[in-house]
Structure formats: structure tokens, C-alpha cells
Design a protein around this motif. Sequence first.
Motif, PDB file in Angstrom:
ATOM      1  N   TYR A  11      24.968  89.778  78.756  1.00  0.00           N
ATOM      2  CA  TYR A  11      25.404  88.369  78.683  1.00  0.00           C
ATOM      3  C   TYR A  11      26.744  88.210  79.411  1.00  0.00           C
ATOM      4  CZ  TYR A  11      22.158  88.519  74.726  1.00  0.00           C
ATOM      5  OH  TYR A  11      21.060  88.707  73.927  1.00  0.00           O
ATOM      6  N   TYR A  18      24.514  81.967  85.973  1.00  0.00           N
ATOM      7  CA  TYR A  18      23.605  81.226  85.096  1.00  0.00           C
ATOM      8  C   TYR A  18      23.285  79.850  85.695  1.00  0.00           C
ATOM      9  CZ  TYR A  18      25.026  84.538  81.386  1.00  0.00           C
ATOM     10  OH  TYR A  18      25.287  85.645  80.638  1.00  0.00           O
ATOM     11  N   GLN A  29      18.040  84.953  81.423  1.00  0.00           N
ATOM     12  CA  GLN A  29      17.605  85.859  80.364  1.00  0.00           C
ATOM     13  C   GLN A  29      16.118  85.645  80.106  1.00  0.00           C
ATOM     14  OE1 GLN A  29      21.439  85.902  80.391  1.00  0.00           O
ATOM     15  NE2 GLN A  29      20.599  87.274  78.874  1.00  0.00           N
ATOM     16  N   SER A 258      24.694  86.303  71.358  1.00  0.00           N
ATOM     17  CA  SER A 258      24.189  86.194  72.731  1.00  0.00           C
ATOM     18  C   SER A 258      25.098  85.273  73.545  1.00  0.00           C
ATOM     19  CB  SER A 258      22.759  85.648  72.713  1.00  0.00           C
ATOM     20  OG  SER A 258      22.709  84.473  71.923  1.00  0.00           O
ATOM     21  N   THR A 260      27.913  83.791  76.092  1.00  0.00           N
ATOM     22  CA  THR A 260      28.549  84.028  77.388  1.00  0.00           C
ATOM     23  C   THR A 260      30.055  83.880  77.179  1.00  0.00           C
ATOM     24  OG1 THR A 260      28.693  81.700  77.989  1.00  0.00           O
ATOM     25  CG2 THR A 260      26.624  82.822  78.493  1.00  0.00           C
ATOM     26  N   ALA A 266      23.446  82.303  75.571  1.00  0.00           N
ATOM     27  CA  ALA A 266      22.780  82.543  76.861  1.00  0.00           C
ATOM     28  C   ALA A 266      21.264  82.418  76.749  1.00  0.00           C
ATOM     29  CB  ALA A 266      23.150  83.926  77.390  1.00  0.00           C
TER      30      ALA A 266
END
Length: 327
Positions: A11, A18, A29, A258, A260, A266
Motif C-alpha cells: 500500500y 493510484y 490492488q 490497508s 495509503t 487502498a
Amino acid sequence: MGKVKNLLRGYHYPIEVYSENQRKGGFTQLSLDLSSKCNYRCDWCFNSDILGKDSEDLLSLKEKKCLLEQSIKLGAKTLVIPGTGEPTLDKDFYPLIEYAHELGLTTVVYSNLTGNLDKNLIKKLFENDVSVGVKFDSNCSEYFEKRYHANKKDFHKFFENLQYLSEIYSQSYNPDREVHRVAFNSVLTHENKESLSDLGSWGKGFWAPLFIRPVKPVTWASKNPELWKRLGNKTGGDFPDQELVELAEKHNTLFSPSSTLENHCAIYSFGLTVKNNGDIQICPDHHESRGYFGNVRDVDLKEVMKKLNSQRKIQPGYCVMLPDVKH
Ligand SMILES: C[S@@+](CC[C@H](N)C(=O)[O-])C[C@H]1O[C@@H](n2cnc3c(N)ncnc32)[C@H](O)[C@@H]1O
Ligand code: SF4
């Protein structure tokens, strides 16, 4: 929430990665569930309704490998195995992480450390670029037995495997870097709140960040309101007590395991979530949306991403499971 310092590898990408993947209609992901076998029955498990009840049409290893290949074409960099159950118990778990590594993906797995793991298998995780979110809520054997309904031996197995994890993964530790490959993932209840500082000390001793979240009232809470009162909200209200929310924030550097660097989840914000039979949903724990976006066996992933991206709320600290709680 204070300055974010710790990230789990998988992450750790700059926000531009992203956003760019999303702008192109892809994702970063891939969250993929394996079978729902689990050796525990935690009282508050998100998946308590579906644990051990898999349909017969689970994705085969071949189909999962094909999904990894398709995902890479759409920008994926990380395979997340959040676990409908305990992922290491699935027969495809090790072949899949090896294949993901061959393809250049980092894997993140969430594990209770008492499934199919021993020293050699933990080495395998390390060598295949796997980051591990360790379920660690308490260091009392009574809690394991009372709340996870764990076998007596599991408490010892947990600490044995934690020790191996520490020895093997310490090779990757760099005190100047804030990207970790092991994190402790804790669910906070009124019953374990006193042990938070102990967990924090373990985290420091094991150079792992501690991600704490207050217990969430998913389907289990409406079926057992007395338990919800004991664990999450003393008056039976809809959200965890503010005391738990504040305690989690105080000890935490991120709002989810999870996150960022900018505090986005994420998986929800920049991922594609695929359940073990190929059904797509909005995040691994949001079972109400299961199948709403179709099934990977018969949809075009680019079309799915268009629909998903048009419905997601991309905002730091936003959790679709607890949309009304500020993180
Ligand atoms: C569903 S489990 C699957 C992986 C593995 N069996 C485990 O327990 O880590 C993944 C994580 O979900 C979290 N979780 C499960 N139920 C929860 C709840 N009601 N509220 C908050 N977190 C929960 C726990 O942190 C757990 O570690
Ligand atoms: S170990 Fe994980 S999957 Fe198994 S019951 Fe507990 S929270 Fe659920």
C-alpha cells in the motif's frame, strides 16, 4: 489523526500511481478471497455467516492465475488476500503467492498465524514478497479461547509463528524506512482495551506498526445484541462507543490496515474486490454489494471498473463499512 508514519508494503505507492491507474479505468490492488475455511470462529467475524460455507463453484487455481494476469494489464501492483476465512488454509494459497511473485506483484495477506504456517512456510512468504497483517488482539490465552473459540494449542502456535516471523522478516527491517512488511492488525473491544499498551510494546519489540480498529457491528451484532453491548457499544447503539474510536485513533497511525500515505483505504478506493467464486463487490467486507458488479467469469473488467469508479466515494478516511464515523 496525526502524521501518517507507517505503511505496509503493498500500500506504499505514491498517490499518483493510484490516481493514474484509476484515470485509465484500471486499479492498483486486486483483492481476492480464497476459500472460507477457518480454524477460529471469532465472535465478531465479518464473515461469520459464510465461514466454512463455500459454494461449489469456487474459482480454480487456473482461473485465479488468469485473473492476476488480466489485473496486471489494468495496472495492478498488489494482490491482497484479505481472507473470507484463514487464507493459509486454502490449498491454492502457496501456489498463488508464488505465481503472483513471478508476475512481479507484491502480496498482502491477513492471517491469524495459526493456519497452515510454520518456519519454512513463513520463509516462503518472505521470499515471495508477501507482507503480513497479523491478527493480534490480545496476549491472553483466555481471550483466544473465549472470543476466537480457538483450540488451546493455537495460543502457543501463534506465539511460535510470531517468533519465526520476527526472525525471518527482521532481514527486511530498515530503521530509516517507514514501509513495513509486517503489521499487527487488532480489533478493539471493551474486553481487550486494557491490553492495548501491551500490544503496542509487542509492536515495538517486533518493529511492526499496530493498526487498531474498533469492532464493527456487522450481521453478528444484530443477532447477538447482548454481545454487541458487551464488546462494542454499551447502550446497543449503531456505532462502536466513542471511547473505542478515540482509543483506536490515539494508538493508531492509520485508520485501516490497508491505508495509503494519504489515509485512503487502498482496497476500497483503488482496488477491485473479487470473492472466492468470482463475484465482485465494493470492498472485501461489504457483502451486501456481492454480485452487484457481476462475476469475473462473465464480465469485462474495464466495464466493471467504469461502474465501480462512478460509485465510489474517494475521500481520505472514508470507510464504506462505517460511512458515518469520522476517521
Ligand atoms: C476477516 S479476517 C480474515 C483473515 C484472518 N483470518 C484474520 O483474522 O486476520 C481479517 C481481519 O478482519 C478484521 N475483522 C473481522 N471482523 C471484524 C469486525 N467485526 N470489526 C472490525 N474488524 C474485523 C480482523 O482484524 C481480522 O484480522
Ligand atoms: S480468524 Fe479471521 S476469518 Fe477466522 S473467524 Fe477470526 S476474524 Fe474471521
